[in-house]
Design an enzyme around this catalytic site. Structure first.
Site, PDB file in Angstrom:
ATOM      1  N   HIS A 102       0.832  -1.209   0.000  1.00 18.93           N
ATOM      2  CA  HIS A 102       0.000   0.000   0.000  1.00 18.93           C
ATOM      3  C   HIS A 102       0.861   1.251   0.000  1.00 18.93           C
ATOM      4  O   HIS A 102       0.498   2.252   0.628  1.00 18.93           O
ATOM      5  CB  HIS A 102      -0.930   0.020   1.230  1.00 18.93           C
ATOM      6  CG  HIS A 102      -2.226  -0.701   1.016  1.00 18.93           C
ATOM      7  ND1 HIS A 102      -3.261  -0.182   0.281  1.00 18.93           N
ATOM      8  CD2 HIS A 102      -2.656  -1.911   1.435  1.00 18.93           C
ATOM      9  CE1 HIS A 102      -4.278  -1.027   0.277  1.00 18.93           C
ATOM     10  NE2 HIS A 102      -3.932  -2.099   0.963  1.00 18.93           N
TER      11      HIS A 102
ATOM     12  N   ASP B 217       2.769   1.936  -3.132  1.00 16.76           N
ATOM     13  CA  ASP B 217       3.131   2.275  -4.523  1.00 16.76           C
ATOM     14  C   ASP B 217       2.447   3.579  -4.943  1.00 16.76           C
ATOM     15  O   ASP B 217       3.023   4.371  -5.677  1.00 16.76           O
ATOM     16  CB  ASP B 217       2.873   1.118  -5.510  1.00 16.76           C
ATOM     17  CG  ASP B 217       1.434   0.626  -5.566  1.00 16.76           C
ATOM     18  OD1 ASP B 217       0.627   0.979  -4.683  1.00 16.76           O
ATOM     19  OD2 ASP B 217       1.139  -0.136  -6.518  1.00 16.76           O
TER      20      ASP B 217
ATOM     21  N   ALA C 228      -6.592 -14.157  -6.427  1.00 13.27           N
ATOM     22  CA  ALA C 228      -5.973 -14.673  -5.207  1.00 13.27           C
ATOM     23  C   ALA C 228      -4.968 -13.674  -4.628  1.00 13.27           C
ATOM     24  O   ALA C 228      -4.221 -13.996  -3.715  1.00 13.27           O
ATOM     25  CB  ALA C 228      -5.274 -16.004  -5.491  1.00 13.27           C
TER      26      ALA C 228
ATOM     27  N   SER D 119      -2.068 -11.134  -8.530  1.00  9.92           N
ATOM     28  CA  SER D 119      -2.099 -10.234  -9.685  1.00  9.92           C
ATOM     29  C   SER D 119      -2.219 -10.932 -11.033  1.00  9.92           C
ATOM     30  O   SER D 119      -1.420 -10.710 -11.941  1.00  9.92           O
ATOM     31  CB  SER D 119      -0.905  -9.274  -9.671  1.00  9.92           C
ATOM     32  OG  SER D 119      -1.331  -8.066 -10.249  1.00  9.92           O
TER      33      SER D 119
ATOM     34  N   ASP E 297       2.314  -3.775  -9.648  1.00 10.64           N
ATOM     35  CA  ASP E 297       2.053  -5.104 -10.207  1.00 10.64           C
ATOM     36  C   ASP E 297       2.523  -5.219 -11.647  1.00 10.64           C
ATOM     37  O   ASP E 297       3.163  -6.194 -12.042  1.00 10.64           O
ATOM     38  CB  ASP E 297       0.554  -5.425 -10.135  1.00 10.64           C
ATOM     39  CG  ASP E 297       0.036  -5.454  -8.710  1.00 10.64           C
ATOM     40  OD1 ASP E 297       0.855  -5.376  -7.782  1.00 10.64           O
ATOM     41  OD2 ASP E 297      -1.189  -5.566  -8.542  1.00 10.64           O
TER      42      ASP E 297
ATOM     43  N   TYR F 120     -10.004   0.330  -0.295  1.00 12.49           N
ATOM     44  CA  TYR F 120      -8.759   0.731  -0.978  1.00 12.49           C
ATOM     45  C   TYR F 120      -8.791   2.227  -1.277  1.00 12.49           C
ATOM     46  O   TYR F 120      -7.845   2.957  -0.964  1.00 12.49           O
ATOM     47  CB  TYR F 120      -8.625  -0.089  -2.274  1.00 12.49           C
ATOM     48  CG  TYR F 120      -7.384   0.202  -3.076  1.00 12.49           C
ATOM     49  CD1 TYR F 120      -6.213  -0.524  -2.871  1.00 12.49           C
ATOM     50  CD2 TYR F 120      -7.379   1.198  -4.047  1.00 12.49           C
ATOM     51  CE1 TYR F 120      -5.077  -0.269  -3.611  1.00 12.49           C
ATOM     52  CE2 TYR F 120      -6.248   1.460  -4.795  1.00 12.49           C
ATOM     53  CZ  TYR F 120      -5.101   0.728  -4.579  1.00 12.49           C
ATOM     54  OH  TYR F 120      -3.982   0.992  -5.322  1.00 12.49           O
TER      55      TYR F 120
HETATM   56  P1  ADP Z   1      -5.843 -10.517  -9.049  1.00  9.94           P
HETATM   57  O1  ADP Z   1      -5.171  -9.541  -9.961  1.00  9.94           O
HETATM   58  O2  ADP Z   1      -5.349 -10.423  -7.655  1.00  9.94           O
HETATM   59  O3  ADP Z   1      -5.786 -11.923  -9.542  1.00  9.94           O
HETATM   60  P2  ADP Z   1      -8.105  -8.981  -9.852  1.00  9.94           P
HETATM   61  O4  ADP Z   1      -9.526  -8.919  -9.378  1.00  9.94           O
HETATM   62  O5  ADP Z   1      -7.319  -7.730  -9.879  1.00  9.94           O
HETATM   63  O6  ADP Z   1      -7.380 -10.114  -8.980  1.00  9.94           O
HETATM   64  O7  ADP Z   1      -8.071  -9.567 -11.323  1.00  9.94           O
HETATM   65  C1  ADP Z   1      -8.741 -10.752 -11.626  1.00  9.94           C
HETATM   66  C2  ADP Z   1      -9.597 -10.526 -12.854  1.00  9.94           C
HETATM   67  O8  ADP Z   1      -8.756 -10.395 -14.038  1.00  9.94           O
HETATM   68  C3  ADP Z   1     -10.485 -11.708 -13.163  1.00  9.94           C
HETATM   69  O9  ADP Z   1     -11.699 -11.638 -12.436  1.00  9.94           O
HETATM   70  C4  ADP Z   1     -10.705 -11.543 -14.661  1.00  9.94           C
HETATM   71  O10 ADP Z   1     -11.663 -10.541 -14.923  1.00  9.94           O
HETATM   72  C5  ADP Z   1      -9.361 -11.015 -15.139  1.00  9.94           C
HETATM   73  N1  ADP Z   1      -8.479 -12.123 -15.564  1.00  9.94           N
HETATM   74  C6  ADP Z   1      -7.262 -12.428 -15.080  1.00  9.94           C
HETATM   75  N2  ADP Z   1      -6.730 -13.511 -15.704  1.00  9.94           N
HETATM   76  C7  ADP Z   1      -7.639 -13.907 -16.606  1.00  9.94           C
HETATM   77  C8  ADP Z   1      -7.718 -14.987 -17.564  1.00  9.94           C
HETATM   78  N3  ADP Z   1      -6.729 -15.879 -17.688  1.00  9.94           N
HETATM   79  N4  ADP Z   1      -8.825 -15.073 -18.331  1.00  9.94           N
HETATM   80  C9  ADP Z   1      -9.828 -14.191 -18.201  1.00  9.94           C
HETATM   81  N5  ADP Z   1      -9.828 -13.176 -17.325  1.00  9.94           N
HETATM   82  C10 ADP Z   1      -8.767 -13.030 -16.530  1.00  9.94           C
HETATM   83 MG    MG Z   2      -5.309  -7.398  -9.810  1.00  9.05          MG
END
Ligand code: ADP
Ligand code: MG
Length: 377
Positions: free
Chosen positions: A32, A34, A117, A120, A166, A218
């Site tokens: 938190h 960046d 999760a 990123s 990220d 956030y």
């Molecule tokens: P994080 O970046 O921590 O994994 P976020 O909510 O920022 O979580 O991003 C996740 C979102 O990015 C997913 O809900 C989807 O909309 C998109 N995304 C990421 N990877 C994929 C993928 N391989 N296929 C489709 N959508 C994806």
């Molecule tokens: Mg993300």
């Protein structure tokens, strides 16, 4: 042939022109900050998102993901513009929009970074596409330029006010190193993070918790940091030492003060962690991880019961240090421990989660891995 290339052919009827991969990340320390021009110390995990791309002779964009239903999302180039909605495809469309591609493309995504999760997957997706587009369209953009562009895609197209960390680490990481990144000018230094030879491992615990506060929480924390900067009349929280900040406590309301206090102390902890890594002092690194967690939990108040339980249980099991990572209110925690402790620690956390009636956690470990790259054909 790679599975993704085969699938691309099945979907779009031709071979892809370029394949590119970009990793997810774990932030070792520097949470938190960046968005306050701070230093952060993330590393790339070995899981990547791979994209296959081919330019088209017309203005049609077609996008599919192997993690989503087999539908192909279609849009015409001239319709690329930030729009509301939930579609995952906005992460991909945003990158095409920000890079200003001058023809249509076919794009297939295969993401191996667990979605949502806190590792990123969004940056991995954006950066893999940006790397493929930069190559296919000969844009000649540097890594910092790609980082700014992909952040803009997520901020302005998807509408998520994320910082620059990220995307930067997904693009710039080097194997065996954590990336000391100056979020003010995106200058960076690779800091060797060689834990395996020390008999150590970094366990990543996905709590599978996603609390609703994520979005508002956030923005509110970010606003508090901006308020502290404005009221103290400084250019950023980067430009004030912990002692100077503490001396001006009376100028801020208590909530603003404590939020800013997290930021200034966390910035110091990042630089201390770099010193610890340079001197192979992993006990010290562990202490700094613990301090970071306490600051996020008590001062910045972005932790949650699941993250705290994961951290506390890891420490009870003898971890050198542990902390929540990412935005908070759910997502993942990390714990630095001896390799032989990992299995026992995983069992203890699983048991503690079950007793607390929390969803079962998932575990990953990863060595610091490479940043985004075009996959040679
Ligand atoms: P994080 O970046 O921590 O994994 P976020 O909510 O920022 O979580 O991003 C996740 C979102 O990015 C997913 O809900 C989807 O909309 C998109 N995304 C990421 N990877 C994929 C993928 N391989 N296929 C489709 N959508 C994806
Ligand atoms: Mg993300």
């Amino acid at each position: 042939m790679l599975e993704i290339a085969k699938r691309f052919h099945d979907l779009f009827g031709a071979a892809p022109e370029v394949l590119a991969a970009a990793p997810g990340r774990v932030n070792l320390i520097g949470e938190h900050i960046d968005y306050s021009d701070g230093f952060v110390l993330p590393f790339a995990i070995s899981d990547t998102t791979v994209v296959a791309l081919a330019k088209r002779p017309d203005d049609l964009i077609r996008i599919a993901s192997m993690q989503k239903s087999s539908d192909i999302v279609e849009m015409h180039l001239q319709d690329l513009a930030p729009h509301k909605g939930e579609s995952w495809a906005r992460y991909a469309l945003g990158v095409l929009w920000v890079l200003g591609v001058d023809s249509g493309v076919d794009l297939l995504i295969d993401g191996r970074v667990p979605l949502g999760a806190g590792l990123s997957s969004s940056a991995a997706l954006e950066c893999s596409i940006a790397t493929a587009v930069n190559h296919a369209f000969n844009l000649g953009l540097s890594l910092p330029e790609l980082a700014r562009a992909t952040q803009k895609a997520e901020n302005d197209y998807v509408g998520v006010p994320c910082g620059i960390m990220d995307q930067s680490v997904s693009l710039m990481a080097q194997p065996g190193s954590a990336l000391l990144l100056d979020c003010r000018d995106l200058s960076s230094e690779n800091i060797p993070f060689l834990i395996a030879p020390q008999g150590l491992e970094l366990l990543i615990i996905d709590t599978q918790a996603h609390h609703k506060l994520v979005d508002g929480g956030y923005a509110e924390r970010r606003a508090s940091c901006e308020k502290a900067v404005a009221e103290l009349g400084i250019s950023s929280l980067r430009d004030i030492s912990v002692a100077q900040y503490a001396a001006r406590q009376s100028e801020l309301d208590p909530v603003t003060y404590i939020r800013g206090f997290h930021a200034v102390t966390e910035m110091k902890r990042v630089l201390d962690a770099v010193e610890a890594l340079k001197s192979n002092n992993f006990t010290r690194l562990g202490e700094l991880l613990n301090q970071s967690h306490r600051s996020l939990r008590d001062d910045y108040t972005v932790s949650c019961p699941e993250l705290n339980l994961a951290v506390d249980t890891a420490l009870e099991q003898g971890a050198l240090g542990a902390r929540m990572v990412g935005g908070g209110f759910g997502g993942s925690a990390i714990a630095l421990m001896r390799t032989e402790q990992v299995k026992r620690c995983e069992s203890a956390i699983t048991k503690a989660f079950s007793e607390a009636n929390f969803k079962a956690p998932r575990f990953f470990t990863s060595l610091p891995s490479a940043g985004a790259h075009v996959i040679p054909s």
